[in-house]
Write a protein that holds these residues in place. Structure first.
Motif, PDB file in Angstrom:
ATOM      1  N   ILE A   1      -4.266 -10.524  -2.296  1.00 39.21           N
ATOM      2  CA  ILE A   1      -3.081  -9.809  -1.819  1.00 39.21           C
ATOM      3  C   ILE A   1      -2.195 -10.739  -0.990  1.00 39.21           C
ATOM      4  O   ILE A   1      -0.976 -10.784  -1.174  1.00 39.21           O
ATOM      5  N   LYS A   2      -2.803 -11.496  -0.087  1.00 39.67           N
ATOM      6  CA  LYS A   2      -2.030 -12.434   0.735  1.00 39.67           C
ATOM      7  C   LYS A   2      -1.340 -13.487  -0.126  1.00 39.67           C
ATOM      8  O   LYS A   2      -0.179 -13.832   0.112  1.00 39.67           O
TER       9      LYS A   2
ATOM     10  N   ARG B   1      -8.617  -9.466  -0.364  1.00 36.22           N
ATOM     11  CA  ARG B   1      -7.688  -9.744   0.740  1.00 36.22           C
ATOM     12  C   ARG B   1      -6.928 -11.041   0.474  1.00 36.22           C
ATOM     13  O   ARG B   1      -5.705 -11.104   0.656  1.00 36.22           O
TER      14      ARG B   1
ATOM     15  N   ASP C   1       6.489  -7.463   2.218  1.00 38.48           N
ATOM     16  CA  ASP C   1       5.647  -6.696   3.139  1.00 38.48           C
ATOM     17  C   ASP C   1       4.265  -6.459   2.549  1.00 38.48           C
ATOM     18  O   ASP C   1       4.120  -6.247   1.334  1.00 38.48           O
ATOM     19  N   ILE C   2       3.261  -6.449   3.409  1.00 38.08           N
ATOM     20  CA  ILE C   2       1.995  -5.799   3.101  1.00 38.08           C
ATOM     21  C   ILE C   2       1.969  -4.605   4.039  1.00 38.08           C
ATOM     22  O   ILE C   2       1.707  -4.724   5.228  1.00 38.08           O
TER      23      ILE C   2
ATOM     24  N   TYR D   1      -0.387  -0.582   0.946  1.00 32.24           N
ATOM     25  CA  TYR D   1      -1.854  -0.686   0.994  1.00 32.24           C
ATOM     26  C   TYR D   1      -2.417   0.511   1.746  1.00 32.24           C
ATOM     27  O   TYR D   1      -2.182   0.673   2.945  1.00 32.24           O
TER      28      TYR D   1
ATOM     29  N   CYS E   1      -2.182  -6.262   7.028  1.00 34.16           N
ATOM     30  CA  CYS E   1      -0.820  -5.728   6.926  1.00 34.16           C
ATOM     31  C   CYS E   1       0.076  -6.218   8.059  1.00 34.16           C
ATOM     32  O   CYS E   1      -0.375  -6.367   9.198  1.00 34.16           O
TER      33      CYS E   1
ATOM     34  N   THR F   1       5.445  -7.215  -3.104  1.00 37.05           N
ATOM     35  CA  THR F   1       5.404  -6.299  -1.971  1.00 37.05           C
ATOM     36  C   THR F   1       4.269  -5.310  -2.191  1.00 37.05           C
ATOM     37  O   THR F   1       4.106  -4.777  -3.296  1.00 37.05           O
ATOM     38  N   PHE F   2       3.480  -5.071  -1.141  1.00 38.95           N
ATOM     39  CA  PHE F   2       2.320  -4.189  -1.271  1.00 38.95           C
ATOM     40  C   PHE F   2       2.439  -2.968  -0.378  1.00 38.95           C
ATOM     41  O   PHE F   2       2.864  -3.075   0.775  1.00 38.95           O
TER      42      PHE F   2
ATOM     43  N   ALA G   1       1.600 -11.894  -2.096  1.00 33.53           N
ATOM     44  CA  ALA G   1       2.704 -11.566  -1.190  1.00 33.53           C
ATOM     45  C   ALA G   1       3.478 -12.820  -0.801  1.00 33.53           C
ATOM     46  O   ALA G   1       4.716 -12.818  -0.765  1.00 33.53           O
TER      47      ALA G   1
END
Length: 236
Positions: free
Chosen positions: A172-173, A169, A31-32, A185, A197, A182-183, A176
């Motif tokens: 993070i992508k 960004r 998940d983000i 945010y 997200c 898992t983030f 993940a």
């Protein structure tokens, strides 16, 4: 699917005043997860309690089905919360090396995280010479030193220019998707939350108002943007 992080009926009182009340959250692997709310809504208190920096008045926290009991910085979670602080007279590299030594990690891992956040070329500069954006990236690097399964990022794009926001960004992508990180945010930039997200929780006055996928929130309620839905939900 079993959540990687589950919060059950979490409450925190201070001088008989409830700061957060019966917080329930489920965060799944990969998940983000956007955690949003107005100033003073209880976001930071919730996060600090999950991290063991504050002791819960009531409730339970589980990571991969295992209950954690007021652990200070659980080993599976990396975090960047509030304003990042470092030793200003040391270089970015030496700051990270101090933390790496505490975690019994070597220089190689420090080099890896500096490369991740694109600070390798500035690693030998004193932190006092870093811009706000560079300090933000250094804080993200510190959060990833122990290769956490869950990363909590509180306003990670503060002080970043548009290119830095895009890089954050993309990072993070990438983590993940490729590493299964898992983030959680936290951000006030709701357009960024909507674009990044897959799931969100909205907190207000110490209580979770809603937890769902971004697509469901917008589709079911016929809103064109997360900001529009958020403003209506919290009564702003």
């Amino acid at each position: 699917m079993e959540p990687i992080l589950e919060v059950r009926n979490l409450s925190k009182e201070y001088k008989s005043k409830k700061i957060i009340s019966d917080i329930n959250m489920k965060v799944f692997k990969g998940d983000i997860y956007g955690f949003i709310g107005p100033n003073g809504a209880g976001k930071t208190t919730t996060i600090k309690t999950v991290l063991g920096l504050l002791k819960a008045s009531k409730g339970e926290i589980y990571i991969e089905g295992k209950r954690i009991l007021n652990d200070n910085n659980p080993p599976d979670i990396g975090a960047m919360i509030e304003y990042p602080s470092f030793y200003p007279y040391l270089s970015g590299y030496k700051n990270l090396l101090l933390y790496a030594n505490v975690l019994d990690l070597g220089k190689k891992r420090v080099e890896e995280v500096l490369e991740l956040v694109k600070l390798s070329n500035d690693k030998n500069k004193k932190v006092s010479e870093y811009s706000m954006g560079m300090k933000q990236r250094l804080a993200v690097a510190r959060a990833f030193l122990n290769q956490p399964k869950i990363a909590v990022l509180d306003e990670p794009t503060n002080g970043l220019d548009p290119e830095g926001v895009r890089d954050m960004r993309d990072l993070i992508k990438y983590l993940a998707k490729e590493d299964g990180t898992t983030f959680i945010y936290c951000s006030h930039i709701l357009n960024e939350v909507q674009n990044l997200c897959n799931r969100v929780a909205i907190i207000n006055k110490g209580k979770i108002l809603v937890e769902d996928s971004v697509n469901n929130l917008l589709g079911k309620n016929n809103h064109s943007s997360l900001e529009e839905y958020f403003m209506k939900k919290v009564g702003l």
